[in-house]
Design a protein around this motif. Sequence first.
Motif, PDB file in Angstrom:
ATOM      1  N   SER A 149       0.800  -1.078   0.041  1.00 58.22           N
ATOM      2  CA  SER A 149       0.111   0.075  -0.014  1.00 58.22           C
ATOM      3  C   SER A 149       0.862   1.122   0.016  1.00 58.22           C
ATOM      4  N   ASP A 150       0.074   2.614   0.051  1.00 58.60           N
ATOM      5  CA  ASP A 150       0.843   3.685   0.119  1.00 58.60           C
ATOM      6  C   ASP A 150       1.969   3.922  -0.810  1.00 58.60           C
ATOM      7  N   LEU A 151       1.650   3.645  -2.111  1.00 59.89           N
ATOM      8  CA  LEU A 151       2.641   3.952  -3.169  1.00 59.89           C
ATOM      9  C   LEU A 151       2.912   5.595  -3.231  1.00 59.89           C
ATOM     10  N   GLU A 152       4.354   6.252  -2.973  1.00 66.06           N
ATOM     11  CA  GLU A 152       4.524   7.391  -3.062  1.00 66.06           C
ATOM     12  C   GLU A 152       5.555   7.575  -4.480  1.00 66.06           C
ATOM     13  N   VAL A 153       5.543   8.231  -5.381  1.00 62.01           N
ATOM     14  CA  VAL A 153       6.270   8.430  -6.322  1.00 62.01           C
ATOM     15  C   VAL A 153       6.880   9.819  -6.274  1.00 62.01           C
ATOM     16  N   ALA A 154       8.079   9.734  -5.773  1.00 64.61           N
ATOM     17  CA  ALA A 154       8.803  10.918  -5.150  1.00 64.61           C
ATOM     18  C   ALA A 154       9.423  11.872  -6.537  1.00 64.61           C
ATOM     19  N   ASP A 155       9.826  10.875  -7.613  1.00 64.64           N
ATOM     20  CA  ASP A 155      10.286  11.692  -8.669  1.00 64.64           C
ATOM     21  C   ASP A 155       9.624  10.683  -9.836  1.00 64.64           C
ATOM     22  N   SER A 156       8.750  11.385 -10.568  1.00 64.65           N
ATOM     23  CA  SER A 156       7.942  10.699 -11.683  1.00 64.65           C
ATOM     24  C   SER A 156       8.654  11.140 -13.064  1.00 64.65           C
ATOM     25  N   GLU A 157       9.694  11.998 -12.820  1.00 59.29           N
ATOM     26  CA  GLU A 157      10.125  12.425 -14.080  1.00 59.29           C
ATOM     27  C   GLU A 157      11.603  12.601 -13.923  1.00 59.29           C
ATOM     28  N   ALA A 158      12.377  12.085 -14.854  1.00 60.21           N
ATOM     29  CA  ALA A 158      14.011  12.241 -14.806  1.00 60.21           C
ATOM     30  C   ALA A 158      14.540  12.164 -16.237  1.00 60.21           C
ATOM     31  N   GLY A 159      15.752  12.856 -16.218  1.00 61.77           N
ATOM     32  CA  GLY A 159      16.415  12.764 -17.683  1.00 61.77           C
ATOM     33  C   GLY A 159      17.036  11.277 -17.894  1.00 61.77           C
TER      34      GLY A 159
ATOM     35  N   GLU B  12      17.591   9.671 -12.219  1.00 65.43           N
ATOM     36  CA  GLU B  12      17.059   8.456 -11.360  1.00 65.43           C
ATOM     37  C   GLU B  12      15.463   8.685 -10.939  1.00 65.43           C
ATOM     38  N   LEU B  13      14.733   7.633 -10.759  1.00 63.22           N
ATOM     39  CA  LEU B  13      13.332   7.677 -10.142  1.00 63.22           C
ATOM     40  C   LEU B  13      13.541   7.223  -8.610  1.00 63.22           C
ATOM     41  N   ARG B  14      12.538   7.890  -8.030  1.00 61.16           N
ATOM     42  CA  ARG B  14      12.566   7.247  -6.776  1.00 61.16           C
ATOM     43  C   ARG B  14      11.038   6.929  -6.198  1.00 61.16           C
ATOM     44  N   LEU B  15      10.838   5.690  -5.790  1.00 57.71           N
ATOM     45  CA  LEU B  15       9.530   5.329  -5.324  1.00 57.71           C
ATOM     46  C   LEU B  15       9.611   4.870  -3.836  1.00 57.71           C
TER      47      LEU B  15
ATOM     48  N   THR C 240      15.407   3.376  -5.376  1.00 60.11           N
ATOM     49  CA  THR C 240      15.826   4.304  -6.452  1.00 60.11           C
ATOM     50  C   THR C 240      16.257   3.538  -7.630  1.00 60.11           C
ATOM     51  N   VAL C 241      15.618   3.969  -8.785  1.00 60.29           N
ATOM     52  CA  VAL C 241      15.863   3.258  -9.919  1.00 60.29           C
ATOM     53  C   VAL C 241      16.418   4.185 -10.910  1.00 60.29           C
ATOM     54  N   PRO C 242      17.865   4.096 -11.398  1.00 63.98           N
ATOM     55  CA  PRO C 242      18.733   4.674 -12.287  1.00 63.98           C
ATOM     56  C   PRO C 242      17.974   4.482 -13.713  1.00 63.98           C
ATOM     57  N   ALA C 243      18.122   5.809 -14.434  1.00 64.30           N
ATOM     58  CA  ALA C 243      17.479   5.513 -15.936  1.00 64.30           C
ATOM     59  C   ALA C 243      18.352   4.477 -16.724  1.00 64.30           C
ATOM     60  N   ASP C 244      19.653   4.187 -16.105  1.00 66.52           N
ATOM     61  CA  ASP C 244      20.171   3.146 -16.918  1.00 66.52           C
ATOM     62  C   ASP C 244      19.607   1.840 -17.092  1.00 66.52           C
ATOM     63  N   LEU C 245      18.855   1.637 -15.998  1.00 63.24           N
ATOM     64  CA  LEU C 245      18.297   0.305 -15.948  1.00 63.24           C
ATOM     65  C   LEU C 245      16.985   0.345 -17.174  1.00 63.24           C
TER      66      LEU C 245
ATOM     67  N   VAL D  76       5.992   6.553 -15.046  1.00 61.63           N
ATOM     68  CA  VAL D  76       7.119   7.617 -15.073  1.00 61.63           C
ATOM     69  C   VAL D  76       7.468   7.947 -16.568  1.00 61.63           C
ATOM     70  N   THR D  77       8.424   9.138 -16.594  1.00 56.69           N
ATOM     71  CA  THR D  77       8.676   9.557 -17.865  1.00 56.69           C
ATOM     72  C   THR D  77      10.268   9.934 -17.606  1.00 56.69           C
ATOM     73  N   LEU D  78      11.133   9.440 -18.719  1.00 58.32           N
ATOM     74  CA  LEU D  78      12.311   9.892 -19.109  1.00 58.32           C
ATOM     75  C   LEU D  78      12.294  10.960 -19.769  1.00 58.32           C
ATOM     76  N   THR D  79      13.035  11.978 -19.803  1.00 55.78           N
ATOM     77  CA  THR D  79      13.144  12.994 -20.762  1.00 55.78           C
ATOM     78  C   THR D  79      14.649  13.251 -21.232  1.00 55.78           C
ATOM     79  N   GLY D  80      14.717  14.083 -22.418  1.00 58.61           N
ATOM     80  CA  GLY D  80      15.841  14.516 -22.736  1.00 58.61           C
ATOM     81  C   GLY D  80      16.429  13.751 -23.939  1.00 58.61           C
ATOM     82  N   PRO D  81      17.513  13.599 -24.455  1.00 60.52           N
ATOM     83  CA  PRO D  81      18.193  13.197 -25.671  1.00 60.52           C
ATOM     84  C   PRO D  81      18.106  11.609 -25.386  1.00 60.52           C
TER      85      PRO D  81
END
Length: 762
Positions: free
Chosen positions: A624-634, A638-641, A694-699, A733-738
């Motif tokens: 329960s109680d999902l919190e998306v601290a960072d739903s957008e990152a380059g 990295e993204l945090r849940l 914490t989920v790096p965009a590299d994954l 979540v969304t990854l942005t940038g090139p």
Amino acid sequence: MAVEEKVAQLFGVWVGASREGGEVAPHQHDMEEAVDLDGLLPNGLGQLTRPFGTAPVDPAIGALSLLRTQERITRANRFAIPALAHEECLAGFATWGATAYPVPLSWGATFDPALIREMAGAIGRDMRSVGVHQGLAPVLDVVRDARWGRVEETIGEDPYLVGTIATAYIQGLESAGIVATLKHFAGYSASVAGRNLAPVAMGPRERADVILLPFEMAVRESGARSVMHAYTDTDGMPAVADEWLLTGLLRDTWGFGGTVVADYFGIAFLKTLHGMAGTWAEAAGAALVAGVDVELPTVKTFGGPLLDAIAAGQVPEALIDRALRRVLVQKAQLGLLDPDWSPVPSGLAGADLSDPEAVRGSVDLDPPANREIARRIAERAIVLLSNDGTLPLGRPGKIAIIGPNANDPLAVLGCYSFPQHVLVHHPGVPTRIGLPTLREALAAEFPGTEIVTAPGTTVDGLDTGGFPEAVELARGADVVVAALGDRAGLFGRGTSGEGCDAESTALPGVQQGLLDALIGTGTPVVTTLLAGRPYALGDAAGGSAAIVQSFFPGQEGTSAIAGVLSGRVNPSGRLPVSVPRRPGVHPSTYLSARLAQVSEVSNIDPTPAFGFGHGLSYTTFEWSDLEVADSEAGTDGELRLAFTIRNTGDREGAEIVQLYLHDPVASVVRPTQRLIGYARVPLGPGQASRVRVTVPADLASFTGREGRRIVEPGELELRLSASSTDPRLAATVTLTGPVRHVDHTRRLHAAFAVSVPGDEDA
């Protein structure tokens, strides 16, 4: 060094193996030739093959024999260089009387790298205590077809799970001073139709994103010092002759600095099986060019044929020097080149070495501490696939244990255990380790309960003559434990193991018919599998009161199974491989693209009966109680849940949090989802933990159209799941940038932080 002395460091000798001996390696009888050891030793010797794992020998006597052999080797060569001794250690040190741990597929089922690291450290210390230097493990092959006989030797069907568990094993082995050997590099498990050594039809993207990932992780993170090439060829190129693979990728790109050793007779197979070499010398030259440093298990191509080729100018001596440098560096790391090196291993320290009988029995390779580790792994590896409430059993008045694995002490062992690998060639020799049968374990677990048993049939026989007795016993019992599964062996002598491939994932022999007959009695049937691969049970999957899956759980395995049946053990194992619904539907791996799954364009439904990561417990968990601290990152961020897990049942248990990534739109076809992280969360009744990830965009990276690994911008879904088929929470979540190019230095792991129970808001 003279060229003869250089070449002598590049091969092993298999003392004790012969054409008349038991066959424990492919084409052993074809390849074994008499070796003139006295003639070889003046030039030195690179390796000694399986001094403990070839025949039953008391460990202390074996250590003393190895010591004397090393003294003989160092006296004979002018540089006094000892040989490096290697052994198998896939499910424990493969020698007489050593602890037989669960097979690697059970390691995967634990989802517990720390426990596997602990086991490997114990295995390594046992090996070092008797003078062994290198272990031929672990297997990092990713399961692509469950019909392959060597599934039991693998860790599972997901590259991330394989990579993390294998890396932990390597770290444990290397921490004890043993050279770990990554195998089989690369693609062996992807052979066509699951046939051993069959060609591999695989594209570069599957190879990079599935097959190579565990090896890449292990090379970067484990400290492994050796790699073994695969037997197979991919798109016409045998791994043993693949310079791009063994040098370009492994060394030049990943930075591996250890030795590459041949799988047994693999160099000679360039001539006999692959048809890429016309002579032994050509085979030797091709392997050296590709990057193979050491020929195992014994001298065949790297001896006289290689020396002749060097003399004729067909093989540059510089290639010999390159391999020799790697071999000698490794021997120096092991202390074998130290002026004060002693051949006396720690297990013989202080012993009277003049009298072999005085040391006999003085080395214990199966101490209580080992068995305790084996027990914990076996208990954490058992997977409860289904349960209608029959389990745990409580105290039934009468249990009927029916099936070919009910009374077989070897039913818990894989093909690379010493009893199944070697002792089968020495009938009458005791195993020297405790191997209680499932019947014995249940009798100990349920004192006062009447236990009756019948085999019903054999593992792979077609005789149904035992069915009537089995059915009669089942009708008179309160519950039936159907003890089914495999018999481990090699090259067709078993139903699971090297060279024991299956036509389908149907239970071997007539076991399915026996199971159907037992279910037909109306007595609750707990289907209990001791197996090396997943099996499709058909309608019996739904007709069973419960299904308990174990993958050759080792010498403590039957006690662990009994504990799960009684409720003493709360199961927490999760499937490292999917269980197919029907035996003829392949592949069943969860790691597949949309069109590989059920669709309106095919009448075949490949949906598994139980998906990767599945496993039940005797307690319940609420997410329960999902919190998306960072739903957008380059694409470089990295993204945090964060979320909460609570044990809502009345007993202690462990939930396995599995993090999957779903990429709905990509520039190439992607698997529907893939595992990118996991964590074991133990909780007492009513306890809760806050889990932060914490989920790096590299994954999110994958191999793009141009063959380079990329991270693309766009929308992703992160699924927090109890299995690949049971998502509990999801974040878009969304990854942005090139578009970003990444390489082998990218981040490989999500970071999990699990709060102490009771402090879930901390």
